[in-house]
Design a protein around this motif. Structure first.
Motif, PDB file in Angstrom:
ATOM      1  N   ARG A 177       0.817  -1.219   0.000  1.00 17.59           N
ATOM      2  CA  ARG A 177       0.000   0.000   0.000  1.00 17.59           C
ATOM      3  C   ARG A 177       0.852   1.271   0.000  1.00 17.59           C
ATOM      4  O   ARG A 177       0.324   2.368  -0.199  1.00 17.59           O
ATOM      5  N   LYS A 178       2.128   1.139   0.232  1.00 21.85           N
ATOM      6  CA  LYS A 178       2.995   2.322   0.251  1.00 21.85           C
ATOM      7  C   LYS A 178       3.246   2.810  -1.176  1.00 21.85           C
ATOM      8  O   LYS A 178       3.427   1.998  -2.095  1.00 21.85           O
ATOM      9  N   SER A 179       3.287   4.128  -1.362  1.00 16.91           N
ATOM     10  CA  SER A 179       3.545   4.669  -2.703  1.00 16.91           C
ATOM     11  C   SER A 179       5.007   4.508  -3.081  1.00 16.91           C
ATOM     12  O   SER A 179       5.338   4.179  -4.220  1.00 16.91           O
ATOM     13  N   LYS A 180       5.908   4.735  -2.118  1.00 16.13           N
ATOM     14  CA  LYS A 180       7.339   4.531  -2.337  1.00 16.13           C
ATOM     15  C   LYS A 180       7.945   3.928  -1.084  1.00 16.13           C
ATOM     16  O   LYS A 180       7.420   4.086   0.023  1.00 16.13           O
ATOM     17  N   LEU A 181       9.057   3.233  -1.266  1.00 17.61           N
ATOM     18  CA  LEU A 181       9.704   2.561  -0.147  1.00 17.61           C
ATOM     19  C   LEU A 181      10.935   3.308   0.321  1.00 17.61           C
ATOM     20  O   LEU A 181      11.594   4.014  -0.446  1.00 17.61           O
ATOM     21  N   ASN A 182      11.237   3.114   1.583  1.00 15.10           N
ATOM     22  CA  ASN A 182      12.476   3.578   2.179  1.00 15.10           C
ATOM     23  C   ASN A 182      13.344   2.354   2.442  1.00 15.10           C
ATOM     24  O   ASN A 182      12.815   1.259   2.685  1.00 15.10           O
ATOM     25  N   GLN A 183      14.655   2.517   2.401  1.00 13.20           N
ATOM     26  CA  GLN A 183      15.529   1.374   2.673  1.00 13.20           C
ATOM     27  C   GLN A 183      15.240   0.756   4.037  1.00 13.20           C
ATOM     28  O   GLN A 183      15.381  -0.453   4.226  1.00 13.20           O
ATOM     29  N   ASN A 184      14.822   1.581   4.985  1.00 14.76           N
ATOM     30  CA  ASN A 184      14.536   1.078   6.328  1.00 14.76           C
ATOM     31  C   ASN A 184      13.287   0.203   6.369  1.00 14.76           C
ATOM     32  O   ASN A 184      13.044  -0.492   7.357  1.00 14.76           O
ATOM     33  N   ASP A 185      12.481   0.249   5.283  1.00 16.58           N
ATOM     34  CA  ASP A 185      11.290  -0.612   5.210  1.00 16.58           C
ATOM     35  C   ASP A 185      11.654  -2.072   4.960  1.00 16.58           C
ATOM     36  O   ASP A 185      10.841  -2.965   5.185  1.00 16.58           O
ATOM     37  N   LEU A 186      12.869  -2.294   4.488  1.00 14.87           N
ATOM     38  CA  LEU A 186      13.229  -3.613   3.976  1.00 14.87           C
ATOM     39  C   LEU A 186      13.721  -4.540   5.073  1.00 14.87           C
ATOM     40  O   LEU A 186      14.494  -4.151   5.945  1.00 14.87           O
ATOM     41  N   ASN A 187      13.282  -5.775   5.001  1.00 14.91           N
ATOM     42  CA  ASN A 187      13.741  -6.833   5.889  1.00 14.91           C
ATOM     43  C   ASN A 187      14.358  -7.913   5.018  1.00 14.91           C
ATOM     44  O   ASN A 187      13.680  -8.518   4.180  1.00 14.91           O
ATOM     45  N   VAL A 188      15.630  -8.160   5.187  1.00 14.56           N
ATOM     46  CA  VAL A 188      16.333  -9.072   4.289  1.00 14.56           C
ATOM     47  C   VAL A 188      15.726 -10.473   4.287  1.00 14.56           C
ATOM     48  O   VAL A 188      15.811 -11.215   3.290  1.00 14.56           O
ATOM     49  N   SER A 189      15.079 -10.862   5.376  1.00 18.69           N
ATOM     50  CA  SER A 189      14.475 -12.202   5.438  1.00 18.69           C
ATOM     51  C   SER A 189      13.282 -12.331   4.499  1.00 18.69           C
ATOM     52  O   SER A 189      12.817 -13.439   4.232  1.00 18.69           O
TER      53      SER A 189
END
Length: 313
Positions: A177-189
């Motif tokens: 649902r997010k329009s754009k992502l931030n690197q902090n949104d990411l979970n490598v798993s």
């Protein structure tokens, strides 16, 4: 000593086999073997050990082969000088490209290059970055097209374009649902990765601010590490995880549903620097310049400058 004999010497070193070398030199094995034996008799030395597989050179043989390469390169320089003087573009150009570039870039420019330079034989190999670097040092390739790294040894590099990464999410992912992502949104798993040896794997881990030693699949009974990005895309669609895609791949995604699963990043956008890499002894610079022009003609203008970008290496 003849130039043909030197060519045969180098071919045996390259293929590690008299039969394979003969096949690639378009002669019979007895002819190639006889010419190398004549050269050994003339020089009074043994260049190749015949009792090992693959065939390996002796210590003096290694020195002779290295000098043979220099002699043939100097001969080639004469032909290149004549081509440039006459404004001709002919001969073979051996280009190695990493898989996550070749799949999307080659279809964009290849037809035009062949049309504009019909007398150039473009020989393309799709291999990993480390294989390209090794192949350039050994003279197997003329040019590599890779995601440039912090260190490329003693090789020369030329930037072509800066390619942003985008995220490809499963249809029901919590970030959809997010329009754009931030690197902090990411979970490598959450990520599906390419196998080790593919630079996009390392770049994905860098975007996620982790490394191979930190990556552990959590909450999944199956760990997918593919050698093919198209396979990862199919797995994402089956809700096995998410992946990063290079920007140029988007032009081949036409399905509206899939496009809604693509998420760009906020600034500074993580990017990779795509460019040429070649040896400082490379002499077919006019062919490289022609290839570069054809590539840049099809690259979107916004990818030619690194504005507000975060280069991932």
């Amino acid at each position: 000593m003849t130039l043909v004999q030197l060519e045969y010497l180098i071919a045996v070193e390259k293929y590690g086999s008299f039969s394979e070398a003969a096949q690639n030199c378009y002669v019979t094995q007895p002819t190639l073997s006889m010419q190398i034996q004549k050269l050994e008799e003339e020089l009074g030395i043994i260049i190749y050990r015949r009792d090992k597989h693959p065939i390996t050179p002796t210590k003096i043989g290694e020195k002779i082969i290295a000098q043979a390469k220099q002699i043939l390169k100097e001969k080639e320089k004469i032909n290149i000088l004549l081509q440039i003087e006459k404004g001709e573009f002919t001969g073979a150009l051996r280009v190695a490209v990493i898989p996550t570039v070749s799949s999307y870039l080659l279809p964009m420019f290849l037809s035009n290059f062949i049309k504009n330079y019909p007398d150039v034989e473009l020989i393309i190999d799709e291999v990993t970055t480390d294989e390209i670097i090794g192949g350039l040092h050994k003279g197997y390739f003329d040019i590599g097209i890779i995601a440039l790294r912090s260190s490329n040894g003693n090789l020369i590099t030329e930037t072509l374009y800066y390619e942003p990464f985008v995220a490809f999410l499963p249809p029901d992912h919590k970030l959809i649902r997010k329009s754009k992502l931030n690197q902090n949104d990411l979970n490598v798993s959450d990520f599906l990765l390419l196998k080790e040896g593919h630079c996009l794997r390392e770049q994905t881990l860098s975007v996620c601010k982790t490394d191979n030693s930190d990556w552990v699949s959590k909450g999944s009974k199956v760990v997918f590490e593919s050698g093919n990005l198209d396979t990862l895309i199919k797995l994402v669609e089956q809700n096995f995880g998410m992946t990063l895609l290079p920007y140029l791949s988007l032009q081949y995604i036409k399905d509206r549903k899939k496009l809604k699963q693509i998420k760009e990043f906020v600034k500074p956008v993580p990017k990779r620097e795509i460019g040429f890499v070649y040896s400082n002894t490379f002499i077919k610079k006019h062919l490289l310049d022609a290839l570069k022009e054809e590539i840049l003609n099809v690259i979107p203008e916004e990818l030619k400058a690194n504005k507000d970008g975060l280069i991932i290496r």
